[in-house]
Write an enzyme that holds these catalytic residues in place. Structure first.
Site, short mmCIF file in Angstrom:
data_model
loop_
_atom_site.label_atom_id
_atom_site.label_comp_id
_atom_site.label_asym_id
_atom_site.label_seq_id
_atom_site.Cartn_x
_atom_site.Cartn_y
_atom_site.Cartn_z
N GLY A 1 0.76 -1.25 0.00
CA GLY A 1 0.00 0.00 0.00
C GLY A 1 0.79 1.29 0.00
N ASP B 1 -5.08 1.61 11.05
CA ASP B 1 -6.48 1.42 11.39
C ASP B 1 -6.56 1.04 12.87
OD1 ASP B 1 -9.16 0.68 9.62
OD2 ASP B 1 -8.93 -0.64 11.34
N GLY C 1 -4.08 -0.38 14.38
CA GLY C 1 -2.71 -0.20 14.85
C GLY C 1 -2.04 -1.50 15.25
N THR D 1 -1.18 -4.09 13.40
CA THR D 1 -0.10 -4.44 12.47
C THR D 1 1.15 -3.65 12.82
OG1 THR D 1 -1.80 -4.65 10.77
CG2 THR D 1 0.48 -4.62 10.02
N LYS E 1 -6.81 6.39 11.17
CA LYS E 1 -8.21 6.43 11.61
C LYS E 1 -8.19 6.43 13.15
CE LYS E 1 -9.81 3.60 7.72
NZ LYS E 1 -10.37 2.30 7.34
N ASP F 1 -5.83 -0.15 -1.61
CA ASP F 1 -6.64 -1.01 -2.47
C ASP F 1 -7.93 -1.47 -1.81
OD1 ASP F 1 -5.27 -2.81 -0.60
OD2 ASP F 1 -6.14 -4.40 -1.82
#
Ligand code: IMP
Length: 180
Positions: free
Chosen positions: A51, A109, A111, A113, A137, A165
């Protein structure tokens, strides 16, 4: 790709939410801060694939300090634990020991990851690690993360474009679009 206000990606419809111009300006501001903070240092940017490939390319061209870039990926294997999905960091083929590292991510998002990635990278004893994300976010964050560089905070909506994506598609737009 031609600029459109509404796009269809696979079965879903998205409306433009952040223009290319706004993205570029946000990136310039963040890059100015990085240039100031890393004066006299030689950071390694670790861009998280897939990404962040467009973001990393634009960000790096605004960086003035001597720097390196490398790309890491998260394995597609998805394990589960009590806190959610955890994926392994793969492809780190550069020695980050004693070096200042900046992780370049497209979006944070929950967090989870990023928290996992920080833990893995810290084991290699870098001098420091900072996070640089294009989008965040805040309402979705589940872990305490020190996000030093953030280009844009967005509501809890699904977005595509500029590298992000939906099911593999939609990365090839200059603007960012929100699911409607
Ligand atoms: P986290 O662990 O929940 O922070 O997940 C972050 C990852 O989820 C990102 O690197 C993206 O791959 C994916 N993701 C989260 N939100 C979006 C979105 O709105 N559009 C596209 N991908 C997203």
């Amino acid at each position: 790709m031609k600029r459109r206000r509404i796009i269809k990606v696979k079965d879903k419809t998205f409306a433009i939410s952040i223009s290319e111009r706004a993205i570029k300006s946000q990136i310039r501001h963040v890059a100015e801060r990085i240039n100031r903070d890393y004066e006299g240092k030689e950071p390694i940017f670790l861009a998280v694939l897939n990404g962040s490939f467009i973001f990393a390319a634009d960000l790096l061209r605004e960086i003035d300090v001597p720097c390196e870039i490398s790309f890491i990926k998260l394995s597609s294997y998805v394990g589960t634990n009590t806190t959610g999905k955890v994926r392994e960091v793969i492809g780190l083929n550069i020695d980050i020991t004693g070096r200042p590292v900046i992780i370049v991510e497209d979006i944070i998002d929950t967090g989870l990851t990023m928290a996992h990635m920080l833990e893995t990278l810290k084991q290699q004893n870098p001098e420091s690690i900072n996070i640089c994300t294009l989008l965040l976010k805040p309402s979705k964050l589940k872990v305490d993360l020190d996000i030093r560089y953030c280009c844009n905070q967005i509501p809890d909506d699904f977005v595509v474009g500029y590298g992000l994506d939906y099911d593999g598609f939609g990365r090839n737009t200059k603007d960012i679009y929100t699911l409607i």
